[in-house]
Design a protein around this motif. Structure first.
Motif, PDB file in Angstrom:
ATOM      1  N   ALA A 160       0.843  -1.200   0.000  1.00 58.96           N
ATOM      2  CA  ALA A 160       0.000   0.000   0.000  1.00 58.96           C
ATOM      3  C   ALA A 160       0.879   1.252   0.000  1.00 58.96           C
ATOM      4  CB  ALA A 160      -0.925  -0.008   1.209  1.00 58.96           C
ATOM      5  N   SER A 161       2.042   1.162   0.699  1.00 58.15           N
ATOM      6  CA  SER A 161       2.887   2.363   0.766  1.00 58.15           C
ATOM      7  C   SER A 161       3.502   2.714  -0.585  1.00 58.15           C
ATOM      8  CB  SER A 161       3.985   2.157   1.803  1.00 58.15           C
ATOM      9  OG  SER A 161       4.946   1.254   1.274  1.00 58.15           O
ATOM     10  N   SER A 162       3.519   1.733  -1.527  1.00 54.21           N
ATOM     11  CA  SER A 162       4.060   2.064  -2.850  1.00 54.21           C
ATOM     12  C   SER A 162       3.264   3.204  -3.477  1.00 54.21           C
ATOM     13  CB  SER A 162       4.023   0.833  -3.761  1.00 54.21           C
ATOM     14  OG  SER A 162       2.702   0.620  -4.222  1.00 54.21           O
ATOM     15  N   LEU A 163       1.972   3.246  -3.175  1.00 56.02           N
ATOM     16  CA  LEU A 163       1.151   4.334  -3.715  1.00 56.02           C
ATOM     17  C   LEU A 163       1.570   5.677  -3.121  1.00 56.02           C
ATOM     18  CD1 LEU A 163      -2.342   2.640  -3.756  1.00 56.02           C
ATOM     19  CD2 LEU A 163      -1.027   3.408  -5.719  1.00 56.02           C
ATOM     20  N   VAL A 164       1.918   5.640  -1.820  1.00 60.32           N
ATOM     21  CA  VAL A 164       2.368   6.881  -1.188  1.00 60.32           C
ATOM     22  C   VAL A 164       3.648   7.367  -1.863  1.00 60.32           C
ATOM     23  CG1 VAL A 164       3.056   7.936   0.986  1.00 60.32           C
ATOM     24  CG2 VAL A 164       1.326   6.126   0.975  1.00 60.32           C
ATOM     25  N   GLN A 176      -3.513  13.559  -8.590  1.00 62.13           N
ATOM     26  CA  GLN A 176      -4.977  13.538  -8.633  1.00 62.13           C
ATOM     27  C   GLN A 176      -5.487  12.121  -8.856  1.00 62.13           C
ATOM     28  OE1 GLN A 176      -6.183  16.341 -11.568  1.00 62.13           O
ATOM     29  NE2 GLN A 176      -6.013  18.076 -10.177  1.00 62.13           N
ATOM     30  N   ARG A 177      -4.757  11.381  -9.706  1.00 58.58           N
ATOM     31  CA  ARG A 177      -5.190  10.014 -10.010  1.00 58.58           C
ATOM     32  C   ARG A 177      -5.042   9.106  -8.796  1.00 58.58           C
ATOM     33  NH1 ARG A 177      -2.124   9.564 -15.794  1.00 58.58           N
ATOM     34  NH2 ARG A 177      -3.790  10.442 -17.056  1.00 58.58           N
ATOM     35  N   LEU A 178      -4.016   9.373  -7.996  1.00 65.17           N
ATOM     36  CA  LEU A 178      -3.684   8.441  -6.917  1.00 65.17           C
ATOM     37  C   LEU A 178      -4.362   8.755  -5.595  1.00 65.17           C
ATOM     38  CD1 LEU A 178       0.124   7.827  -7.449  1.00 65.17           C
ATOM     39  CD2 LEU A 178      -1.785   6.356  -8.045  1.00 65.17           C
ATOM     40  N   ARG A 179      -4.864   9.996  -5.471  1.00 65.63           N
ATOM     41  CA  ARG A 179      -5.307  10.458  -4.159  1.00 65.63           C
ATOM     42  C   ARG A 179      -6.290   9.484  -3.491  1.00 65.63           C
ATOM     43  NH1 ARG A 179      -6.367  16.192  -5.000  1.00 65.63           N
ATOM     44  NH2 ARG A 179      -4.116  16.296  -4.917  1.00 65.63           N
ATOM     45  N   TRP A 180      -7.368   9.169  -4.194  1.00 59.98           N
ATOM     46  CA  TRP A 180      -8.431   8.348  -3.587  1.00 59.98           C
ATOM     47  C   TRP A 180      -7.965   6.906  -3.395  1.00 59.98           C
ATOM     48  CZ3 TRP A 180     -12.242  10.615  -1.276  1.00 59.98           C
ATOM     49  CH2 TRP A 180     -12.590  11.914  -1.681  1.00 59.98           C
ATOM     50  N   LEU A 181      -7.250   6.431  -4.416  1.00 59.79           N
ATOM     51  CA  LEU A 181      -6.793   5.051  -4.338  1.00 59.79           C
ATOM     52  C   LEU A 181      -5.848   4.865  -3.152  1.00 59.79           C
ATOM     53  CD1 LEU A 181      -6.782   2.264  -5.568  1.00 59.79           C
ATOM     54  CD2 LEU A 181      -4.824   2.936  -6.954  1.00 59.79           C
ATOM     55  N   MET A 182      -4.991   5.861  -2.936  1.00 58.71           N
ATOM     56  CA  MET A 182      -4.034   5.783  -1.850  1.00 58.71           C
ATOM     57  C   MET A 182      -4.772   5.660  -0.515  1.00 58.71           C
ATOM     58  SD  MET A 182      -0.946   8.400  -1.141  1.00 58.71           S
ATOM     59  CE  MET A 182      -2.052   9.711  -0.689  1.00 58.71           C
ATOM     60  N   ALA A 183      -5.801   6.477  -0.362  1.00 59.58           N
ATOM     61  CA  ALA A 183      -6.571   6.439   0.881  1.00 59.58           C
ATOM     62  C   ALA A 183      -7.194   5.053   1.067  1.00 59.58           C
ATOM     63  CB  ALA A 183      -7.647   7.519   0.856  1.00 59.58           C
ATOM     64  N   VAL A 218     -14.861  -2.903  -2.636  1.00 59.89           N
ATOM     65  CA  VAL A 218     -15.712  -1.780  -3.069  1.00 59.89           C
ATOM     66  C   VAL A 218     -14.915  -0.479  -3.151  1.00 59.89           C
ATOM     67  CG1 VAL A 218     -17.755  -0.442  -2.545  1.00 59.89           C
ATOM     68  CG2 VAL A 218     -17.743  -2.901  -2.109  1.00 59.89           C
ATOM     69  N   LEU A 219     -14.164  -0.190  -2.053  1.00 58.67           N
ATOM     70  CA  LEU A 219     -13.454   1.099  -2.055  1.00 58.67           C
ATOM     71  C   LEU A 219     -12.369   1.143  -3.129  1.00 58.67           C
ATOM     72  CD1 LEU A 219     -12.951   2.170   1.670  1.00 58.67           C
ATOM     73  CD2 LEU A 219     -14.733   2.812   0.036  1.00 58.67           C
ATOM     74  N   ILE A 224     -10.413   3.472  -8.059  1.00 55.19           N
ATOM     75  CA  ILE A 224      -9.830   3.338  -9.405  1.00 55.19           C
ATOM     76  C   ILE A 224     -10.800   3.893 -10.452  1.00 55.19           C
ATOM     77  CG2 ILE A 224      -9.212   1.623 -11.151  1.00 55.19           C
ATOM     78  CD1 ILE A 224      -7.809   0.094  -8.956  1.00 55.19           C
ATOM     79  N   THR A 225     -12.077   3.667 -10.242  1.00 56.54           N
ATOM     80  CA  THR A 225     -13.068   4.223 -11.157  1.00 56.54           C
ATOM     81  C   THR A 225     -12.970   5.746 -11.183  1.00 56.54           C
ATOM     82  OG1 THR A 225     -14.499   2.415 -10.541  1.00 56.54           O
ATOM     83  CG2 THR A 225     -15.509   4.235 -11.737  1.00 56.54           C
ATOM     84  N   VAL A 226     -12.850   6.330  -9.991  1.00 55.40           N
ATOM     85  CA  VAL A 226     -12.727   7.787  -9.935  1.00 55.40           C
ATOM     86  C   VAL A 226     -11.487   8.235 -10.717  1.00 55.40           C
ATOM     87  CG1 VAL A 226     -12.217   9.728  -8.410  1.00 55.40           C
ATOM     88  CG2 VAL A 226     -13.980   8.078  -7.784  1.00 55.40           C
ATOM     89  N   ALA A 227     -10.358   7.531 -10.478  1.00 52.22           N
ATOM     90  CA  ALA A 227      -9.124   7.915 -11.175  1.00 52.22           C
ATOM     91  C   ALA A 227      -9.291   7.788 -12.684  1.00 52.22           C
ATOM     92  CB  ALA A 227      -7.973   7.030 -10.705  1.00 52.22           C
ATOM     93  N   ILE A 228      -9.963   6.720 -13.094  1.00 48.19           N
ATOM     94  CA  ILE A 228     -10.113   6.475 -14.528  1.00 48.19           C
ATOM     95  C   ILE A 228     -11.048   7.503 -15.164  1.00 48.19           C
ATOM     96  CG2 ILE A 228     -11.228   4.903 -16.147  1.00 48.19           C
ATOM     97  CD1 ILE A 228     -10.018   2.610 -14.527  1.00 48.19           C
ATOM     98  N   LEU A 229     -12.154   7.747 -14.490  1.00 52.05           N
ATOM     99  CA  LEU A 229     -13.160   8.609 -15.105  1.00 52.05           C
ATOM    100  C   LEU A 229     -12.796  10.078 -14.996  1.00 52.05           C
ATOM    101  CD1 LEU A 229     -16.552   6.970 -14.153  1.00 52.05           C
ATOM    102  CD2 LEU A 229     -15.186   6.723 -16.208  1.00 52.05           C
ATOM    103  N   ARG A 230     -12.325  10.468 -13.829  1.00 49.37           N
ATOM    104  CA  ARG A 230     -12.089  11.895 -13.627  1.00 49.37           C
ATOM    105  C   ARG A 230     -10.749  12.336 -14.191  1.00 49.37           C
ATOM    106  NH1 ARG A 230     -16.311  14.094 -13.442  1.00 49.37           N
ATOM    107  NH2 ARG A 230     -15.205  15.957 -12.796  1.00 49.37           N
TER     108      ARG A 230
END
Lengths: 610, 212
Positions: A160-164, A176-183, A218-219, A224-230
């Motif tokens: 998980a820390s790789s995302l950080v 922006q792409r990683l923010r939600w996924l990281m959380a 789910v999360l 990832i959906t948010v990152a892909i779409l937004r």
């Protein structure tokens, strides 16, 4: 379908619930695979859902060992399945290590990836053995359990820390792409740890484990959906939109069909009902699809709708004359949210070489320009293509204006070159008159005088020669006047001197203010003749009693103002038009202000490079 | 008198040489370019140098520049400039000094007047073409004192500048000599010049004023 187990076991709701949990990740994985078949993100997403399905199935399979009708090898499966849950995280770890570009964040991260199956096997092994032992735990085994669990949790946290790490290294867009996924990703191991703690404290296992499962299934796909779409990954929204539209359309069509069959069934024989239903469904199918497609498009991709609406609005304003077509670049920049965007237009007479990846702008068969994006992604390129289609009119108009402007500039330059040549020609002509014809005539006159003085002053020829020489003198004076009209030789002494002589010939009082100026031949000649013509006009038409002239050089612009106190009301006639042409040919501007009864003011402004 | 002619047009140079020789003068040197002219004049030291304003090498005002050089070397050297048209830029410093003349070329066809002008220049007077004087006395600004002069006074002043005496001016304008004298007084007053006994100095003073 997913996590299939015998319905007799567990809760009746188990199967639909797990299916609903796993379906989003699986669907998303499939969509990504379709859009970006080469990348590992789609398979990783699918893995996130597929491995839990296998694990759940294995668990259910194992459970049959304790029933009256066990499945083949149920007890062996049960031994392994009881500790198989770490495998649930295989897809998750793969995903967080590879997202978003499909590459590991660095070479050393391979070890984390390799540690995942190793620690999973370890946990699987100790849990299965513990389950099989059916005796109290010895301290050595307890230590092994703690080590295995700790190693597994550490692997998850590291993954998980790789995302950080990526987030901190990344640019604005990556962040922006990683923010939600990281959380979401960091939440998964934490929730897992908490669930262990909860079950150690005596909470029911199902309740404890539900949360991290929800977080993971789910999360993570949600983020990832948010990152892909937004944020422009994989250009998936169009496919998603089309899929959802077809799905909804099919459902509605089926509903319509069923409703019509039901409604018609009461009055008509069966076949008539079915035929009518088919007919009505066919009738509504297309409009419904279009409407749904638009609505879904708006929901799935609101940016596109907004961007195209802004461009359409701009085109309308251009058509109504409220906006300039040249603003198209700025409009596209803000509509497509791309400050680095450039609209390149082909200049007449030159070939446009659009940079690689630029979107060509076409009129008919010829490429007239290109749109260069500051940030490229499949989605942005597609949207820019749509925008270009919408913005065809202003782009074409600004291209034509550019062409026109360049053509005008060229005409202006060529006229000014032509005028320079005319001026040089006048200069040459004036010299030729002075140095050639005039000199010869005077030389002839001198010879005639020589001849004359050899004669006796009494003879008639003597007087006749006097007359001839006099005529010659007049001719020389005439030639001087002609040469002066071609080009006033006083200009050799500078514009100021020439103008002083010019006003000296005026019969009206003239106030002349002119400093010594060093300006080019063309500008000087133009101002000289314009001032001369303006004085002549004032004398002829304006009934003026006084003329004031001021000439000055300011910021490389030679400016001459001729003002009279005459009747004013000067109209654009032949005289003024020819003056205007003369000034324009020197690249200058000519302004006449002549209100009736309030005098006339003529202003000439000529840019001088020298 | 001994004369040097600086003139690039062969036709004009030969015609003038012949005319002057026939009238008893001696042509001691000719030059077709400005630098050559300066050397010839230095060598032969003539009584009078007749110089075309426009000469090689640049065909603009090289002759006038040569005259300025010659004058700088020897301030009293008589020089008569000739020009096809009026160019005042270079010679304005020489106009008004003694022994200097500036005439349009066609004046040589009035042989008598031309010989008179030569004589005046050699004697240390001045000989300025009316057209050139007119150019010099053109008022250029409102505060130019020349603007204050009446048309008649300007006419008189132009004739003074040509080097004519009061009586000659009176004869030329068909006026009584006393009237000319009163015009002169008025001119000096308007130009704020103290009256001095020497006519020549008055001319210089007038022209100095004009040059401003």
């Amino acid at each position: 379908m997913l996590a299939y187990g015998p319905p007799s076991i567990g809760e009746p709701a188990d199967w639909p619930v797990t299916t609903a949990l796993l379906l989003p990740a699986l669907l998303l994985g499939w969509l990504v695979v379709v859009r970006a078949p080469a990348g590992p993100i789609g398979p990783a997403l699918a893995l996130t859902a597929a491995v839990p399905a296998l694990v759940f199935t294995a668990e259910d399979w194992g459970t049959t060992a304790h029933t009256s009708s066990p499945w083949p090898a149920a007890s062996a499966v049960d031994k392994v399945a009881v500790g198989a849950w770490p495998w649930l995280f295989l897809g998750f770890v793969t995903l967080v290590l590879l997202f978003p570009d499909g590459l590991l964040p660095g070479r050393h991260w391979r070890w984390i990836w390799a540690a995942m199956p190793v620690s999973a096997v370890l946990v699987n092994f100790v849990v299965s053995r513990e389950d099989a032992a059916r005796t109290d735990t010895t301290p050595a085994r307890a230590a092994l359990i703690v080590i295995a669990f700790a190693a597994f949790l550490a692997t998850l946290l590291a993954a998980a820390s790789s995302l950080v790490v990526r987030y901190r290294r990344g640019d604005q867009l990556t962040r922006q792409r990683l923010r939600w996924l990281m959380a979401a990703a960091v939440a998964v191991p934490i929730l897992l740890g908490l669930s262990w703690l909860a079950s150690a404290l005596g909470a029911p296992g199902t309740l404890a484990y539900t949360w991290f499962l929800i977080a993971m299934l789910v999360l993570i796909p949600g983020a990832i959906t948010v990152a892909i779409l937004r944020h422009d990954l994989f250009d998936i929204d169009r496919l998603l939109g089309a899929t959802v539209s077809w799905l909804v359309t099919s459902l509605i069509s089926a509903g319509v069909f069923a409703a019509v069959v039901l409604a018609a069934g009461g009055f008509f024989p069966d076949r008539v009902g079915v035929t009518t239903a088919a007919f009505v469904t066919a009738l509504v199918l297309l409009p419904v699809y279009h409407w749904i497609h638009r609505t879904v498009g708006r929901l799935v991709d609101p940016d596109r709708t907004v961007a195209l609406a802004r461009i359409r609005d701009f085109v309308r304003r251009v058509r109504d004359g409220e906006a300039e077509p040249e603003q198209i670049e700025a409009v596209l920049r803000s509509a497509l949210d791309d400050p680095g965007l450039q609209v390149l237009l082909r200049r007449p007479g030159s070939e446009l070489e659009p940079p690689a990846g630029a979107i060509p702008l076409q009129t008919g068969d010829s490429v007239v320009g290109a749109l260069v994006l500051g940030t490229t992604s499949a989605r942005r390129v597609r949207r820019a293509r749509e925008a270009v289609v919408e913005a065809r009119l202003p782009i074409e108009v600004s291209r034509l204006q550019l062409e026109l402007r360049e053509a005008l500039t060229e005409v202006r330059h060529s006229r000014s070159r032509l005028m320079d040549e005319v001026n040089a020609e006048r200069h040459r002509l004036e010299r030729d008159l002075h140095d050639g014809a005039q000199q010869r005539l005077i030389a002839i006159g001198m010879r005639l005088r020589s001849v004359q003085y050899q004669l006796d002053p009494g003879v008639p020829a003597y007087r006749e020669l006097d007359e001839v020489v006099e005529t010659l003198e007049e001719t020389v004076a005439e030639l001087r006047r002609i040469a002066h009209g071609v080009r006033p030789s006083r200009l050799d002494d500078g514009l100021a001197v020439a103008l002083r002589h010019l006003v000296a010939d005026s019969t009206l009082p003239v106030d002349l203010v002119v400093p010594e100026l060093d300006v080019g031949e063309s500008a000087a000649t133009t101002v000289y003749f314009t001032v001369g013509e303006a004085i002549a006009n004032a004398l002829k038409h304006a009934r003026a009693t006084r003329i004031s002239i001021s000439v000055g050089l300011n910021d490389q612009v030679l400016r001459a103002v001729v003002r009279d106190d005459g009747v004013g009301g000067a109209k654009e006639g032949f005289g003024l038009t020819s003056l205007r042409d003369r000034v324009a040919s020197a690249g200058g501007e000519f302004t006449v202000v002549s209100p009736p009864g309030a005098g006339t003011s003529i202003t000439v402004e000529i840019p001088c490079a020298s | 008198m001994r004369i040097v002619i600086g003139e690039d047009s062969a036709l004009f140079r030969e015609g003038l040489s012949r005319l002057l020789t026939e009238n008893g003068h001696e042509i001691v040197g000719t030059a077709v370019a400005a630098d050559e002219l300066v050397e010839v004049v230095r060598d032969v030291d003539p009584d009078l140098s007749i110089i075309d304003v426009r000469m090689p090498p640049t065909m603009t005002d090289d002759g006038a520049r040569a005259a300025v050089i010659l004058r700088a070397e020897s301030p009293a050297r008589p020089i008569l400039m000739l020009s096809q048209h009026i160019e005042t830029r270079q010679v304005v410093g020489l106009v008004g000094t003694g022994g200097f003349g500036y005439l349009l070329k066609d004046r040589v066809l009035r042989v008598g007047d031309f010989l008179d002008a030569m004589r005046r220049v050699v004697d240390g007077g001045s000989a300025l073409d009316p057209a050139i004087v007119a150019a010099l006395v053109t008022p250029t600004r409102i505060d130019d004192p020349v603007a204050a002069l009446s048309a008649r006074e300007r006419e008189v002043l132009a004739l003074v500048a040509e080097g004519r005496s009061n009586s000659a001016i009176a004869a030329h304008l068909v006026l009584a000599e006393r009237t000319v004298e009163s015009h002169m007084r008025s001119i000096f007053q308007k130009l704020r010049i103290d009256e001095a006994p020497d006519t020549h100095r008055r001319v210089l003073a007038v022209l100095t004023q004009l040059r401003q």
